[in-house]
Design an enzyme around this catalytic site. Structure first.
Site, PDB file in Angstrom:
ATOM      1  N   LYS A  45       0.731  -1.039   0.221  1.00 14.71           N
ATOM      2  CA  LYS A  45       0.328  -0.212   0.148  1.00 14.71           C
ATOM      3  C   LYS A  45       1.003   0.468   0.197  1.00 14.71           C
ATOM      4  O   LYS A  45       1.020   2.288  -1.068  1.00 14.71           O
ATOM      5  CB  LYS A  45      -0.886   0.147   1.586  1.00 14.71           C
ATOM      6  CG  LYS A  45      -1.721   1.143   1.476  1.00 14.71           C
ATOM      7  CD  LYS A  45      -2.780   1.291   2.296  1.00 14.71           C
ATOM      8  CE  LYS A  45      -3.786   1.989   3.315  1.00 14.71           C
ATOM      9  NZ  LYS A  45      -4.849   2.129   3.957  1.00 14.71           N
ATOM     10  N   GLU A  80      10.790  -4.745   4.201  1.00 14.69           N
ATOM     11  CA  GLU A  80      10.631  -5.998   4.131  1.00 14.69           C
ATOM     12  C   GLU A  80      10.061  -6.388   2.133  1.00 14.69           C
ATOM     13  O   GLU A  80      11.093  -6.451   1.851  1.00 14.69           O
ATOM     14  CB  GLU A  80       9.578  -6.908   5.112  1.00 14.69           C
ATOM     15  CG  GLU A  80      10.294  -7.139   6.299  1.00 14.69           C
ATOM     16  CD  GLU A  80       9.690  -5.721   7.104  1.00 14.69           C
ATOM     17  OE1 GLU A  80       8.969  -4.808   6.925  1.00 14.69           O
ATOM     18  OE2 GLU A  80       9.037  -6.693   8.321  1.00 14.69           O
ATOM     19  N   GLY A 121      -4.871  -1.898   5.258  1.00 15.83           N
ATOM     20  CA  GLY A 121      -3.866  -3.042   4.662  1.00 15.83           C
ATOM     21  C   GLY A 121      -4.630  -3.888   5.037  1.00 15.83           C
ATOM     22  O   GLY A 121      -4.583  -5.107   3.996  1.00 15.83           O
ATOM     23  N   ARG A 122      -5.697  -4.468   6.146  1.00 14.12           N
ATOM     24  CA  ARG A 122      -5.733  -5.855   6.368  1.00 14.12           C
ATOM     25  C   ARG A 122      -7.072  -6.136   5.654  1.00 14.12           C
ATOM     26  O   ARG A 122      -7.846  -6.716   5.986  1.00 14.12           O
ATOM     27  CB  ARG A 122      -6.006  -5.855   7.930  1.00 14.12           C
ATOM     28  CG  ARG A 122      -6.186  -5.209   8.979  1.00 14.12           C
ATOM     29  CD  ARG A 122      -5.865  -4.673  10.298  1.00 14.12           C
ATOM     30  NE  ARG A 122      -6.463  -3.942  10.681  1.00 14.12           N
ATOM     31  CZ  ARG A 122      -5.431  -2.443  10.868  1.00 14.12           C
ATOM     32  NH1 ARG A 122      -4.411  -2.666  10.154  1.00 14.12           N
ATOM     33  NH2 ARG A 122      -6.088  -1.697  12.164  1.00 14.12           N
ATOM     34  N   GLU A 165      -5.049  -6.317  14.622  1.00 19.21           N
ATOM     35  CA  GLU A 165      -4.209  -5.155  14.404  1.00 19.21           C
ATOM     36  C   GLU A 165      -5.304  -4.467  14.489  1.00 19.21           C
ATOM     37  O   GLU A 165      -4.742  -3.271  14.887  1.00 19.21           O
ATOM     38  CB  GLU A 165      -3.552  -5.392  12.511  1.00 19.21           C
ATOM     39  CG  GLU A 165      -2.229  -4.237  12.909  1.00 19.21           C
ATOM     40  CD  GLU A 165      -1.552  -4.711  11.888  1.00 19.21           C
ATOM     41  OE1 GLU A 165      -0.597  -4.851  11.533  1.00 19.21           O
ATOM     42  OE2 GLU A 165      -2.186  -4.082   9.867  1.00 19.21           O
ATOM     43  N   HIS A 206      -5.765 -33.582  18.045  1.00 22.80           N
ATOM     44  CA  HIS A 206      -4.420 -34.287  18.158  1.00 22.80           C
ATOM     45  C   HIS A 206      -3.451 -33.649  19.197  1.00 22.80           C
ATOM     46  O   HIS A 206      -2.352 -33.920  18.934  1.00 22.80           O
ATOM     47  CB  HIS A 206      -4.401 -34.831  16.747  1.00 22.80           C
ATOM     48  CG  HIS A 206      -5.353 -35.670  17.076  1.00 22.80           C
ATOM     49  ND1 HIS A 206      -6.148 -37.054  17.358  1.00 22.80           N
ATOM     50  CD2 HIS A 206      -6.564 -35.807  16.113  1.00 22.80           C
ATOM     51  CE1 HIS A 206      -6.985 -37.563  17.133  1.00 22.80           C
ATOM     52  NE2 HIS A 206      -6.994 -37.457  16.162  1.00 22.80           N
ATOM     53  N   LYS A 235       9.585  -1.007  13.841  1.00 26.23           N
ATOM     54  CA  LYS A 235       9.744  -0.474  13.102  1.00 26.23           C
ATOM     55  C   LYS A 235      11.303   0.255  12.861  1.00 26.23           C
ATOM     56  O   LYS A 235      12.437   0.018  12.584  1.00 26.23           O
ATOM     57  CB  LYS A 235       9.068  -0.151  11.714  1.00 26.23           C
ATOM     58  CG  LYS A 235       7.609  -1.034  11.306  1.00 26.23           C
ATOM     59  CD  LYS A 235       6.920  -0.707  10.353  1.00 26.23           C
ATOM     60  CE  LYS A 235       5.846  -0.938  10.094  1.00 26.23           C
ATOM     61  NZ  LYS A 235       5.113  -0.154   8.796  1.00 26.23           N
TER      62      LYS A 235
HETATM   63  O1  F6P Z   1       2.242  -3.759  10.215  1.00 25.59           O
HETATM   64  C1  F6P Z   1       1.612  -2.999   9.526  1.00 25.59           C
HETATM   65  C2  F6P Z   1       1.351  -2.505   8.254  1.00 25.59           C
HETATM   66  O2  F6P Z   1       0.957  -1.213   8.242  1.00 25.59           O
HETATM   67  C3  F6P Z   1      -0.085  -3.386   8.058  1.00 25.59           C
HETATM   68  O3  F6P Z   1      -1.502  -2.781   8.219  1.00 25.59           O
HETATM   69  C4  F6P Z   1      -0.091  -3.261   6.521  1.00 25.59           C
HETATM   70  O4  F6P Z   1      -0.925  -4.611   5.850  1.00 25.59           O
HETATM   71  C5  F6P Z   1       1.302  -3.907   6.852  1.00 25.59           C
HETATM   72  O5  F6P Z   1       2.025  -3.739   6.848  1.00 25.59           O
HETATM   73  C6  F6P Z   1       2.103  -3.784   5.058  1.00 25.59           C
HETATM   74  O6  F6P Z   1       2.021  -2.768   4.633  1.00 25.59           O
HETATM   75  P1  F6P Z   1       2.137  -1.741   3.070  1.00 25.59           P
HETATM   76  O7  F6P Z   1       0.863  -2.869   2.348  1.00 25.59           O
HETATM   77  O8  F6P Z   1       2.152  -0.429   3.226  1.00 25.59           O
HETATM   78  O9  F6P Z   1       3.511  -2.494   2.726  1.00 25.59           O
END
Ligand code: F6P
Length: 549
Positions: free
Chosen positions: A211, A217, A272-273, A358, A389, A513
């Site tokens: 987003k 990452e 995002g979620r 979240e 199990h 972060k």
């Molecule tokens: O974990 C924090 C967060 O901002 C989430 O809310 C989001 O889904 C994720 O990082 C990834 O963010 P982006 O889509 O901006 O890479």
């Protein structure tokens, strides 16, 4: 009283009434509730779309449900719901509208943000995605060398990974089996390595999903993916044929070197979620095709309309949200298990963890004050029967109350042999047996009647009264998946509204972060990072020694 004019939740008469009611119900057993109401097994159910929801095995009476609905009314859950659907900026700390419901609105709907109808934009992106997905699926979109795309790798994390990765598993039987679709999220280089090691770069498409397009990452993995591609294809021009982006941030996409013509857009009013039904679902759409994707969106929309219009007594997300509040706030339950009896739902609960935790893992209320009540539960679970199990022992006979959702289907899906299809009844026999055992247990008398030696009787006795919701559908289809996800989205909404927290921000992930960025030079260069505490300093030194630096 709150700064926003609301009475503090735990001081409202509705809350106090529930607390008193809880004491009155303390000795009530599910066995008694069923004995006194022969209609309970069918009466305490809802049918919404394709979902049959049974809430009879909950520690509630008509009075409990009425008092919970009164709490929802007092906290104006439906007022906030309407504001969300109208596109008001209910995400107060980020000053944003919350309109994932617009992502699945029909073409002729009108939903305005700041006076602009956003529905045409949503459908323009869906159409662009469909055109692209069709070209990849048909082989019309080729890689740089002219080879057909056979592998699709989504690179993203959190909401830009969990949704499409989960839905791809759920809908596997609807996917094009000639395509290899993988999901890379972890900044651990092993993730990208394992996803690419057996693939031909000339046949591989990377979908960079972020987003913000700043998530470290994702940008790190995307950069490594580009190096992997260019090491084989040798020409920067190849990037345009092998990389597309899903983002709200065109500037950053261009900076990364992806042509913005190959960008599929979404907007800041999509959290995002809450985003896998937006452009973030492109990998899924390529896998299942645009028609199936639209069926899924229709399923979401069906549940949206139900939540928007159904009266409180028959409103499934409201009911599930309130039941969670009943256990979390009045029975001290700390967690909530989601236990799907479908192999294809293996990633379903992991997806719900972000959606729920979240959203509602917050101790600060919308007015900036700390809450005096419990908020979001720990959400966990894996598919049955495997869980039976492993950890069900604790649910049956442990010292913690763990409300659980059991999700199952009447028919197996996919190309199973007749023999494997027949196993489905055994799977579901376990499903029904578990919810029965959890609710009604086994009395000491019943155990004794089996001739069990007296010293073993307490061990073999089950108290019961472990509450469960059963969600049943005929089969696991794209529409049913959409219905299920929207059900949980709105359940989470209901709880956030009652608790008076902002379910749509996520400030709690920021500190980690920032600190990671600060600590990294200490690991790589041995830099003296100011402000490191004594423990972290020693750990960094040990790490460097073990790492051979
Ligand atoms: O974990 C924090 C967060 O901002 C989430 O809310 C989001 O889904 C994720 O990082 C990834 O963010 P982006 O889509 O901006 O890479």
């Amino acid at each position: 009283m709150n700064a926003d004019g609301r009475t503090r939740l735990h001081q409202t008469p509705e809350w106090t009434a529930l607390a008193k009611h809880r004491e009155e119900l303390a000795d009530t057993r599910l066995r008694e509730l069923f004995a006194s109401d022969p209609g309970r097994g069918t009466g305490y159910t809802l049918k919404v779309g394709d979902l049959y929801i049974d809430y009879s095995k909950h520690l509630v009476t008509d009075d409990t449900l009425r008092l919970l609905r009164e709490l929802a009314a007092a906290t104006d859950v439906f007022g906030l719901r309407d504001a969300m659907f109208r596109g008001e900026r209910i995400n107060v700390t980020e000053d944003r509208a919350v309109l994932h419901t617009a992502l699945r609105a029909p073409r002729d709907a009108v939903i305005e943000v700041d006076g602009e109808n956003v529905v045409p934009k949503v459908h323009a992106v869906l159409d662009k995605m469909a055109g692209f997905a069709d070209r990849v699926r048909s082989g019309a979109w080729t890689g740089y060398t002219g080879k057909r795309i056979r592998n699709v790798i989504n690179v993203g994390i959190g909401g830009s990974d969990l949704g499409p990765a989960m839905a791809y598993e759920v809908l596997r039987t609807f996917t094009d089996r000639d395509l290899t679709v993988r999901f890379v999220s972890n900044v651990d280089g092993a993730d990208l390595h394992e996803a690419t090691r057996d693939l031909d770069p000339a046949e591989t498409l990377f979908i960079i999903a972020s987003k913000t397009f700043t998530t470290i990452e994702t940008i790190t993995n995307a950069t490594s993916a580009r190096q992997w591609l260019l090491a084989a294809l040798g020409d920067d021009a190849a990037v345009a044929k092998h990389f597309v982006a899903l983002s709200t941030n065109a500037g950053k996409v261009a900076d990364f070197g992806i042509d913005t013509d190959n960008m599929f857009e979404f907007w800041d009013w999509v959290g995002g979620r809450y985003s896998y039904d937006s452009a973030i679902g492109l990998s899924l759409m390529i896998a299942i095709g645009p028609d199936r994707f639209r069926e899924m969106l229709d399923g979401f929309h069906l549940m949206d309309e139900h939540f928007r219009t159904a009266p409180a007594e028959a409103n499934a997300p409201l009911l599930l949200g309130l039941l969670g509040i009943w256990y979390g706030n009045f029975h001290d339950a700390q967690s909530h298990a989601v236990l799907p009896y479908s192999h294809y739902l293996s990633k379903f609960t992991a997806y719900l963890q972000q959606l729920d935790m979240e959203s509602n893992g917050k101790y600060v209320a919308r007015d900036g004050r700390q809450v005096d009540w419990q908020t979001g539960p720990v959400v966990w679970g894996t598919p049955g029967t495997n869980g039976q199990h492993a950890y069900y022992q604790l649910i049956h006979q442990g010292t913690k109350l763990i409300p659980a959702d059991f999700i199952g289907f009447a028919r197996p899906v996919g190309e199973l042999s007749e023999e494997l299809k027949a196993q489905h009844d055994l799977l579901m026999a376990n499903f029904f047996a578990q919810t029965q055992a959890l609710a009604f247990g086994k009395t000491a008398e019943e155990v004794r009647a089996e001739g069990v030696p007296e010293e073993l009787v307490p061990h073999k006795t089950f108290q019961g009264d472990r509450p469960t919701t059963t969600i049943l559908a005929r089969a696991l289809t794209p529409s049913v998946l959409g219905q299920l996800i929207a059900l949980y989205e709105h359940k989470v909404f209901v709880q956030g509204a009652v608790w008076n927290i902002d379910s749509f921000d996520q400030w709690g992930v920021e500190l980690g972060k920032v600190l990671a960025k600060r600590v990294e030079p200490a690991l790589t260069e041995g830099a003296d990072v100011p402000g490191l505490d004594a423990s972290t300093k020693a750990l960094v030194a040990t790490y460097r020694e073990l790492r051979g630096r």
